[in-house]
Design a protein around this motif. Structure first.
Motif, PDB file in Angstrom:
ATOM      1  N   VAL A 189       0.837  -1.251  -0.052  1.00 28.04           N
ATOM      2  CA  VAL A 189      -0.013  -0.074   0.107  1.00 28.04           C
ATOM      3  C   VAL A 189       1.015   1.241  -0.052  1.00 28.04           C
ATOM      4  O   VAL A 189       0.352   2.423   0.044  1.00 28.04           O
ATOM      5  CB  VAL A 189      -1.034   0.091   1.102  1.00 28.04           C
ATOM      6  CG1 VAL A 189      -2.150  -1.003   1.056  1.00 28.04           C
ATOM      7  CG2 VAL A 189      -0.019  -0.261   2.540  1.00 28.04           C
ATOM      8  N   ILE A 190       2.122   1.100  -0.189  1.00 24.24           N
ATOM      9  CA  ILE A 190       3.014   2.091  -0.363  1.00 24.24           C
ATOM     10  C   ILE A 190       3.519   2.376  -1.834  1.00 24.24           C
ATOM     11  O   ILE A 190       3.917   3.714  -2.253  1.00 24.24           O
ATOM     12  CB  ILE A 190       4.378   1.720   0.540  1.00 24.24           C
ATOM     13  CG1 ILE A 190       3.805   2.050   2.012  1.00 24.24           C
ATOM     14  CG2 ILE A 190       5.308   3.123   0.512  1.00 24.24           C
ATOM     15  CD1 ILE A 190       4.804   1.682   3.201  1.00 24.24           C
ATOM     16  N   GLY A 191       3.901   1.269  -2.542  1.00 19.26           N
ATOM     17  CA  GLY A 191       4.633   1.287  -3.778  1.00 19.26           C
ATOM     18  C   GLY A 191       5.623   0.559  -4.018  1.00 19.26           C
ATOM     19  O   GLY A 191       6.062   0.516  -5.116  1.00 19.26           O
ATOM     20  N   LEU A 192       6.510   0.374  -2.965  1.00 20.00           N
ATOM     21  CA  LEU A 192       7.976   0.080  -3.088  1.00 20.00           C
ATOM     22  C   LEU A 192       8.111  -1.554  -3.850  1.00 20.00           C
ATOM     23  O   LEU A 192       9.031  -2.035  -3.806  1.00 20.00           O
ATOM     24  CB  LEU A 192       8.526   0.149  -1.839  1.00 20.00           C
ATOM     25  CG  LEU A 192       8.713   1.515  -1.531  1.00 20.00           C
ATOM     26  CD1 LEU A 192       9.499   1.737   0.003  1.00 20.00           C
ATOM     27  CD2 LEU A 192       9.676   2.503  -2.482  1.00 20.00           C
ATOM     28  N   TRP A 193       7.138  -2.335  -3.459  1.00 20.82           N
ATOM     29  CA  TRP A 193       7.108  -4.021  -3.554  1.00 20.82           C
ATOM     30  C   TRP A 193       6.383  -4.205  -4.880  1.00 20.82           C
ATOM     31  O   TRP A 193       6.007  -5.301  -4.878  1.00 20.82           O
ATOM     32  CB  TRP A 193       6.802  -4.539  -2.355  1.00 20.82           C
ATOM     33  CG  TRP A 193       7.683  -3.961  -1.359  1.00 20.82           C
ATOM     34  CD1 TRP A 193       9.006  -4.491  -1.032  1.00 20.82           C
ATOM     35  CD2 TRP A 193       7.233  -3.074  -0.283  1.00 20.82           C
ATOM     36  NE1 TRP A 193       9.367  -3.782   0.236  1.00 20.82           N
ATOM     37  CE2 TRP A 193       8.416  -3.028   0.452  1.00 20.82           C
ATOM     38  CE3 TRP A 193       6.225  -2.246   0.092  1.00 20.82           C
ATOM     39  CZ2 TRP A 193       8.406  -2.135   1.724  1.00 20.82           C
ATOM     40  CZ3 TRP A 193       6.293  -1.413   1.083  1.00 20.82           C
ATOM     41  CH2 TRP A 193       7.299  -1.309   1.964  1.00 20.82           C
ATOM     42  N   THR A 225       7.922   0.376 -11.070  1.00 18.84           N
ATOM     43  CA  THR A 225       6.487   0.165 -10.878  1.00 18.84           C
ATOM     44  C   THR A 225       5.843  -0.219  -9.866  1.00 18.84           C
ATOM     45  O   THR A 225       6.392  -0.929  -8.810  1.00 18.84           O
ATOM     46  CB  THR A 225       6.052  -1.295 -11.794  1.00 18.84           C
ATOM     47  OG1 THR A 225       6.828  -1.043 -13.225  1.00 18.84           O
ATOM     48  CG2 THR A 225       4.504  -1.241 -12.014  1.00 18.84           C
ATOM     49  N   SER A 226       5.127   0.632  -9.602  1.00 22.43           N
ATOM     50  CA  SER A 226       4.286   0.612  -8.136  1.00 22.43           C
ATOM     51  C   SER A 226       3.740  -0.825  -7.900  1.00 22.43           C
ATOM     52  O   SER A 226       3.049  -1.069  -8.959  1.00 22.43           O
ATOM     53  CB  SER A 226       3.383   1.767  -7.884  1.00 22.43           C
ATOM     54  OG  SER A 226       2.682   1.643  -6.711  1.00 22.43           O
ATOM     55  N   GLY A 227       3.610  -1.365  -6.503  1.00 24.09           N
ATOM     56  CA  GLY A 227       2.787  -2.411  -6.222  1.00 24.09           C
ATOM     57  C   GLY A 227       1.456  -2.193  -5.901  1.00 24.09           C
ATOM     58  O   GLY A 227       0.626  -2.804  -5.323  1.00 24.09           O
ATOM     59  N   VAL A 228       1.231  -0.629  -5.921  1.00 23.10           N
ATOM     60  CA  VAL A 228      -0.199  -0.165  -5.027  1.00 23.10           C
ATOM     61  C   VAL A 228      -1.332  -0.438  -6.151  1.00 23.10           C
ATOM     62  O   VAL A 228      -1.259   0.066  -7.362  1.00 23.10           O
ATOM     63  CB  VAL A 228      -0.142   1.179  -4.583  1.00 23.10           C
ATOM     64  CG1 VAL A 228      -1.453   1.669  -4.359  1.00 23.10           C
ATOM     65  CG2 VAL A 228       1.107   1.406  -3.581  1.00 23.10           C
ATOM     66  N   ASP A 229      -2.432  -1.027  -5.840  1.00 22.19           N
ATOM     67  CA  ASP A 229      -3.656  -1.024  -6.357  1.00 22.19           C
ATOM     68  C   ASP A 229      -4.677   0.028  -5.795  1.00 22.19           C
ATOM     69  O   ASP A 229      -5.283  -0.121  -4.991  1.00 22.19           O
ATOM     70  CB  ASP A 229      -4.410  -2.467  -6.354  1.00 22.19           C
ATOM     71  CG  ASP A 229      -5.791  -2.636  -7.075  1.00 22.19           C
ATOM     72  OD1 ASP A 229      -6.266  -1.522  -7.403  1.00 22.19           O
ATOM     73  OD2 ASP A 229      -6.259  -3.638  -6.866  1.00 22.19           O
ATOM     74  N   PRO A 230      -4.788   1.112  -6.446  1.00 17.17           N
ATOM     75  CA  PRO A 230      -5.407   2.204  -5.859  1.00 17.17           C
ATOM     76  C   PRO A 230      -7.250   1.752  -5.499  1.00 17.17           C
ATOM     77  O   PRO A 230      -7.521   2.206  -4.524  1.00 17.17           O
ATOM     78  CB  PRO A 230      -5.797   3.182  -6.968  1.00 17.17           C
ATOM     79  CG  PRO A 230      -4.495   3.024  -7.787  1.00 17.17           C
ATOM     80  CD  PRO A 230      -4.367   1.668  -7.706  1.00 17.17           C
ATOM     81  N   ASP A 246       3.827   7.517  -4.666  1.00 21.08           N
ATOM     82  CA  ASP A 246       2.947   8.536  -5.115  1.00 21.08           C
ATOM     83  C   ASP A 246       2.399   9.304  -3.761  1.00 21.08           C
ATOM     84  O   ASP A 246       1.560   8.948  -3.325  1.00 21.08           O
ATOM     85  CB  ASP A 246       1.846   7.848  -5.470  1.00 21.08           C
ATOM     86  CG  ASP A 246       0.675   8.648  -6.265  1.00 21.08           C
ATOM     87  OD1 ASP A 246       1.239   9.882  -6.479  1.00 21.08           O
ATOM     88  OD2 ASP A 246      -0.479   8.463  -6.522  1.00 21.08           O
ATOM     89  N   ARG A 247       3.360  10.321  -3.636  1.00 19.76           N
ATOM     90  CA  ARG A 247       3.056  11.148  -2.451  1.00 19.76           C
ATOM     91  C   ARG A 247       3.335  12.749  -2.590  1.00 19.76           C
ATOM     92  O   ARG A 247       4.304  13.053  -3.397  1.00 19.76           O
ATOM     93  CB  ARG A 247       3.906  10.607  -1.274  1.00 19.76           C
ATOM     94  CG  ARG A 247       3.751  11.345   0.180  1.00 19.76           C
ATOM     95  CD  ARG A 247       4.248  10.403   1.234  1.00 19.76           C
ATOM     96  NE  ARG A 247       3.927  11.350   2.433  1.00 19.76           N
ATOM     97  CZ  ARG A 247       3.828  10.753   3.808  1.00 19.76           C
ATOM     98  NH1 ARG A 247       3.949   9.506   3.671  1.00 19.76           N
ATOM     99  NH2 ARG A 247       3.792  11.629   4.820  1.00 19.76           N
TER     100      ARG A 247
END
Length: 501
Positions: free
Chosen positions: A116-120, A126-131, A321-322
């Motif tokens: 939920v941060i993006g680093l993994w 490529t972000s690992g976050v699913d909005p 994404d901050r």
């Protein structure tokens, strides 16, 4: 310039010192387990390397809420089984929860849940976050709070602690641990079965390790399950000072055949979770009554300079994404907003530090992975001469700043800014401390070496925002002649404390 935002709510109620009068509590939860498998989006698990895609679900993830009411004001303490929700998610949830004086959302720092941060994500760019999943988490936070609110009932509280540092391993020199488990038990005023438990412990939920691909809450799922079965009531689990790196000791617990558990085994997570539940029961066994009303909440918004080069590049790539702000050199006077991709010039991120006084209980809300040294004050003195800032001042400690009495330390509260490392123990540049030939792990996951002194100063300001940072005294509450005990007073915690009238 972006102004410093701070807020204080003070509510002194007649007769609140009894601890029972006016206090109501409720517990709620909502399932935030991601969909995994056919027809679902890829779920990238956070906390170790990139590209670790989930293949199934071992146990559900939850948003667990505790709602407290003192007769006038209502607050919510929420814990989610995730690596670390960003501040914007907390702010969005607060906007949807009208009627609350304060909402705190903390993460357990689970290394086996969605990124939920993006680093993994699948790769470094490529972000690992699913909005859509993050939105679902926000919905879960709100749902768990509303369920807890609907179950509010009169309560009395007990507070207890138990200590067992042997359950913790510290992989970084110097070895310092916060081995204290803290617990609140809520019961009906007339006696009977408990209403619920709040448990705070200080360990990374990473027993399953980097090769696991099943979604799980790690050892807290076993802690909560054991305590709920034993006490017949809901349990909310919170992480405390887990930086350092506080992980589960592998050589303390033994399998039925006498062998040591190893990272990566669900049996290890279950055995460790039950050991934490045993420690919680020890704390409950020695718990004593505590007055939790009236409430006082003080928050300070603070800017942290973003000095981590990898984080700055990740922002430019959209992996992190901050929103960024111009760093002015003053953490309490951030500059203008610079968007979500800018990496040039002095940058900062905004976060929040909180102090809650719930009657006789003092609660610190810290937005990251606090090193235990900053809880106890056991920062090296003198520092190793090869550390990067051996002459840096020792930061005030959490326990030194909080008024004397019972306390809770809630880590990853309202944000995740990474490791919060004592400045004089920062060690990225050769020659390295302790005779090492390379740097220790830690700094790579911190916004920078100024984070600890700034956040500890912010905590001090938040505490100062509440008169004397204590219960009713000569300048407030029931001892203050003519005090209005029902109308909240609003004071900017960044300003000097007002004099006694």
């Amino acid at each position: 310039m972006v102004g410093l935002r701070g807020a204080i709510i003070l509510a002194w109620l007649a007769g609140a010192a009894s601890g029972a009068e006016g206090l109501r509590v409720g517990f709620g939860r909502a399932d935030i387990t991601p969909g995994v498998g056919e027809g679902s989006k890829p779920v990238y698990l956070a906390g170790f390397g990139q590209g670790r895609e989930a293949t199934g679900v071992h146990d559900p993830l939850w948003s667990r809420a505790v709602v407290l009411e003192d007769g006038e004001h209502r607050i919510a303490l929420v814990s989610v089984d995730l690596i670390g929700l960003q501040h914007e998610v907390t702010l969005a949830a607060r906007e949807r929860l009208e009627g609350f004086s304060y909402v705190l959302v903390a993460s357990t720092h689970n290394h086996e849940g969605p990124d939920v941060i993006g680093l993994w994500g699948p790769g470094p760019t490529t972000s690992g976050v699913d909005p859509e999943y993050v939105k679902r988490v926000g919905d879960g936070i709100v749902a768990s709070v509303r369920e807890a609110e609907a179950s509010l009932s009169p309560a009395i509280a007990e507070y207890g602690t138990a200590e067992d540092a042997s359950l913790l391993a510290d992989s970084r020199t110097p070895v310092v641990k916060d081995g204290v488990l803290r617990v609140l038990r809520f019961s009906p005023p007339g006696g009977g079965e408990p209403i619920g438990l709040l448990v705070q412990w200080n360990c990374h939920p990473e027993n399953l390790g980097s090769h696991n691909t099943l979604v799980t809450a790690d050892f807290p799922y076993a802690t909560v399950a054991a305590l709920e079965a034993r006490h017949g009531c809901p349990v909310a689990y919170f992480s405390g000072a887990i930086g350092g790196l506080m992980s589960a000791a592998e050589d303390v617990l033994k399998t039925p055949d006498g062998a040591s558990y190893r990272e990566g085994e669900f049996a290890f997570a279950e055995a460790y979770g039950e050991a934490v539940a045993d420690l919680a029961d020890e704390a409950i066994g020695g718990a004593g009554p505590i007055a939790l009303t009236p409430f006082a909440v003080s928050t300070v918004d603070v800017a942290l300079p973003l000095e981590n080069t990898l984080y700055r590049v990740a922002r430019a790539a959209g992996v992190l994404d901050r929103l960024g702000y111009r760093w002015t050199g003053d953490p309490f006077s951030p500059g203008k907003a610079l968007g979500r991709r800018n990496i040039f010039g002095p940058l900062a991120v905004l976060t929040e530090v909180a102090y809650l006084r719930l009657g006789a209980l003092h609660v610190a809300g810290i937005p990251g992975e606090l090193y235990p040294e900053l809880v106890s004050g056991e920062v090296e003195d003198p520092a190793d001469p090869n550390a990067d800032f051996p002459d840096a001042a020792v930061e005030p400690s959490v326990l030194g700043l909080l008024p004397e009495g019972q306390g809770l330390i809630l880590g990853l509260a309202n944000d995740e800014v990474g490791y919060i490392i004592p400045r004089r123990q920062w060690d990225r540049v050769a020659p390295f401390a302790y005779g090492r030939d390379r740097a220790q792990y830690g700094e790579i996951n911190s916004v920078g070496p100024q984070a600890a002194p700034i956040l500890m100063e912010a905590l001090g300001r938040a505490i100062q925002g509440v008169p004397d940072g204590r219960g009713p005294d000569s300048c407030s509450g029931s001892d203050r002649e003519g005090a209005d005990r029902t109308t909240p007073a609003r004071i900017d915690p960044g300003e000097a404390r007002p004099p006694c009238p």
